[in-house]
Design a protein around this motif. Structure first.
Motif, mmCIF file in Angstrom:
data_model
loop_
_atom_site.group_PDB
_atom_site.id
_atom_site.type_symbol
_atom_site.label_atom_id
_atom_site.label_comp_id
_atom_site.label_asym_id
_atom_site.label_seq_id
_atom_site.Cartn_x
_atom_site.Cartn_y
_atom_site.Cartn_z
ATOM 1 N N TYR A 1 9.309 -48.984 -15.936
ATOM 2 C CA TYR A 1 9.783 -48.160 -14.831
ATOM 3 C C TYR A 1 8.620 -47.601 -14.026
ATOM 4 O O TYR A 1 7.542 -47.318 -14.567
ATOM 5 N N ASP A 2 8.869 -47.385 -12.735
ATOM 6 C CA ASP A 2 8.103 -46.469 -11.913
ATOM 7 C C ASP A 2 8.974 -45.223 -11.748
ATOM 8 O O ASP A 2 10.197 -45.332 -11.559
ATOM 9 N N TYR A 3 8.367 -44.053 -11.810
ATOM 10 C CA TYR A 3 9.174 -42.839 -11.753
ATOM 11 C C TYR A 3 8.354 -41.663 -11.217
ATOM 12 O O TYR A 3 7.115 -41.680 -11.232
ATOM 13 N N VAL A 4 9.076 -40.665 -10.732
ATOM 14 C CA VAL A 4 8.481 -39.384 -10.361
ATOM 15 C C VAL A 4 9.220 -38.301 -11.129
ATOM 16 O O VAL A 4 10.306 -38.532 -11.670
ATOM 17 N N LEU A 5 8.619 -37.133 -11.219
ATOM 18 C CA LEU A 5 9.250 -35.998 -11.880
ATOM 19 C C LEU A 5 9.803 -35.048 -10.829
ATOM 20 O O LEU A 5 9.105 -34.705 -9.865
ATOM 21 N N THR A 6 11.028 -34.640 -11.014
ATOM 22 C CA THR A 6 11.677 -33.705 -10.102
ATOM 23 C C THR A 6 11.895 -32.384 -10.826
ATOM 24 O O THR A 6 12.535 -32.355 -11.885
ATOM 25 N N VAL A 7 11.342 -31.314 -10.284
ATOM 26 C CA VAL A 7 11.450 -29.988 -10.873
ATOM 27 C C VAL A 7 12.343 -29.129 -9.975
ATOM 28 O O VAL A 7 12.124 -29.052 -8.761
ATOM 29 N N GLU A 8 13.350 -28.504 -10.583
ATOM 30 C CA GLU A 8 14.266 -27.620 -9.862
ATOM 31 C C GLU A 8 13.957 -26.174 -10.212
ATOM 32 O O GLU A 8 13.646 -25.854 -11.359
ATOM 33 N N GLY A 9 14.043 -25.289 -9.222
ATOM 34 C CA GLY A 9 13.797 -23.877 -9.479
ATOM 35 C C GLY A 9 14.075 -23.041 -8.260
ATOM 36 O O GLY A 9 14.753 -23.479 -7.317
ATOM 37 N N SER A 10 13.532 -21.828 -8.292
ATOM 38 C CA SER A 10 13.723 -20.921 -7.163
ATOM 39 C C SER A 10 12.448 -20.127 -6.923
ATOM 40 O O SER A 10 11.686 -19.857 -7.861
ATOM 41 N N VAL A 11 12.223 -19.777 -5.666
ATOM 42 C CA VAL A 11 11.099 -18.936 -5.268
ATOM 43 C C VAL A 11 11.676 -17.752 -4.507
ATOM 44 O O VAL A 11 12.308 -17.928 -3.466
ATOM 45 N N ASP A 12 11.477 -16.559 -5.068
ATOM 46 C CA ASP A 12 12.037 -15.338 -4.479
ATOM 47 C C ASP A 12 13.532 -15.484 -4.238
ATOM 48 O O ASP A 12 14.070 -15.057 -3.208
ATOM 49 N N GLY A 13 14.217 -16.146 -5.181
ATOM 50 C CA GLY A 13 15.660 -16.287 -5.109
ATOM 51 C C GLY A 13 16.146 -17.469 -4.306
ATOM 52 O O GLY A 13 17.349 -17.753 -4.299
ATOM 53 N N GLU A 14 15.276 -18.185 -3.626
ATOM 54 C CA GLU A 14 15.671 -19.336 -2.829
ATOM 55 C C GLU A 14 15.434 -20.626 -3.625
ATOM 56 O O GLU A 14 14.375 -20.803 -4.219
#
Length: 477
Positions: free
Chosen positions: A219-232
């Protein structure tokens, strides 16, 4: 402390507030059950995957000049005590660095353009920068189409002793490759970010160790990180510089590879190099089950990521299995002899071990060929098939073979001289058309090879290895 306390997280240099991790480095301090699991992790997996070195992959994802900074990189010092990689060319044991640890091997392999096989270690570093940042999820996103496992020379390094920690894992073969709870060695089937998130303090780095698994495909792949900055809500994509990360799957056919278990480099013929284990449930260092790692519907206990493509004793499609042979490498020639000599089939006219002589003649000196080719590794005593094989229509298949210097005399001088002596243990299986089958016992050949004028090696002598037994001490006088 609810879930964070129950999962036995150890926070170095940070604090815990409910289900929020503040700062420090997250480490799941765990180990599998002793005995069986330790053996499975070291052998079946026989497996590999991390040392120390200087090459690495890196990409910085920043939310503006003053936003949080995320970095994903190849980490030579992360993971367990094993490493498996494939080099896109023929590699001989004499080329590899001396066995001083898997770190040196990993560094050398990556300078040769190698790709991790089965498991790839990454480190994700994150730090806040004047903002309130929460990391709520992590997953791998596949780029392009999956491909077959990469061709080339597979190099497998296994070190004795306990490996480093593994915090999280991602399985690219899964339909939803989200971050999973890791353990010492195996990776669980349980998602990590279900009821918790990682909180980033200002200017204080958070480090996550991630092991990316792949067995079925490359595989070729990237990492996706989910989160929030100051609630956004925010999403970060981590790459290998300006390109995706990549990993090779595990080959499903038996093939040759180079391996070491902390001694010297040996040439081996087997399948599944690079395969890792999954645990359900997983256990910590106190042999206690890690809460949340038991997943219904997933395979129970410990299971390898690699699944053989066919019955290992299935009748081969050709008289000689596919082999990549370097005739200037004594170990490669010895493996080719063992696999070819041990592949027999009565339906193709093989009436006995001597019938393989035309196929193995290319690996023998003229004198040894004239004498009949010497011993056969897939026989009871080196010269005859099991009695059942002569009464049934059937075949024999080599499952594993390894070539290494006699008496542990590793090093280039013992593999490139005018005369090279090798120990070649072989395991075979016999199968008949009526369903009868039998696996051979331990047969180990002592093979002597002579270097020819063109630098190639030919086998001049084949004898059965004899192992001395130390006498038991007598009664005290």
């Amino acid at each position: 402390m609810s879930d964070q306390d129950n999962t036995r997280n150890v926070i170095n240099g940070g604090t815990i507030h409910g289900d929020v991790v503040m700062g420090g480095a997250v480490s799941l301090k765990q180990r599998p059950r002793p005995g069986l699991v330790r053996t499975l992790v070291v052998v079946a997996c026989a497996l590999a995957l991390v040392g120390a070195g200087t090459t690495y992959y890196a990409f910085h994802a920043a939310d503006g000049d003053d936003g949080p900074r995320l970095n994903a990189r190849y980490e030579p010092g992360h993971g367990d005590a094993n490493t498996t990689a494939v080099v896109p060319r023929v590699v001989t044991p004499s080329e590899l660095p001396a066995v001083t640890g898997c770190g040196a091997a990993r560094t050398w392999l990556h300078t040769q353009g190698a790709t991790d096989v089965g498991a790839s270690p990454l480190t994700i570093s994150m730090a806040g920068n004047g903002h309130t940042v929460a990391i709520e999820g992590l997953r791998a996103t596949i780029v392009g189409e999956p491909r077959d496992p990469l061709p080339g020379t597979v190099v497998d390094c296994s070190e004795p002793g306990e490996g480093e920690k593994i915090d999280l894992g991602v399985d690219l073969d899964a339909t939803d490759p989200v971050a999973l709870i890791g353990s010492y060695g195996p990776v669980s089937f349980a998602p990590y970010f279900t009821d918790k998130y990682v909180y980033l303090e200002n200017q204080k780095p958070e480090v996550i160790s991630l092991t990316v698994l792949a067995a079925r495909h490359s595989y070729d792949y990237v990492l996706t990180v989910e989160g929030s900055v100051d609630g956004e809500h925010r999403t970060w994509t981590l790459k290998d510089g300006d390109r995706p990360f990549h990993i090779s799957g595990v080959r499903r056919e038996r093939t040759t590879s180079l391996l070491t278990r902390g001694r010297g480099w040996e040439t081996s013929y087997s399948e599944g190099a690079g395969s890792r284990l999954r645990c359900n449930p997983c256990y910590d260092r106190e042999e206690q089950e890690i809460p949340g790692t038991a997943v219904g519907g997933a395979p129970g206990g410990y299971s390898p990521t690699f699944v053989s493509a066919t019955d290992p004793a299935k009748r081969p499609a050709a008289p000689t299995p596919p082999l990549t042979v370097d005739e200037h490498d004594a170990e490669s020639v010895a493996i080719a002899w063992a696999v070819t000599a041990g592949s027999t089939d009565t339906s193709r006219g093989d009436t006995g071990p001597a019938a393989v002589l035309p196929r193995i003649r290319r690996y023998l000196t003229r004198e040894l060929a004239a004498e009949g080719g010497g011993l056969n590794p897939c026989t009871v005593d080196g010269v005859s098939w099991p009695a059942e094989m002569t009464a049934r229509r059937g075949w024999s298949v080599v499952l594993t073979a390894t070539a290494s210097p006699i008496d542990g005399k590793y090093g280039a001088s013992h593999l490139t001289g005018d005369t090279v002596e090798l120990e070649v243990p072989v395991t075979c299986v016999f199968r008949a058309e009526d369903g009868w089958s039998q696996q051979s016992g331990f047969f180990s050949a002592r093979v002597k090879l002579q270097r020819q004028s063109d630098g190639s090696y030919l086998i001049s002598t084949i004898r059965k290895m004899e192992y001395g037994v130390l006498p038991l001490p007598g009664p005290a006088q």
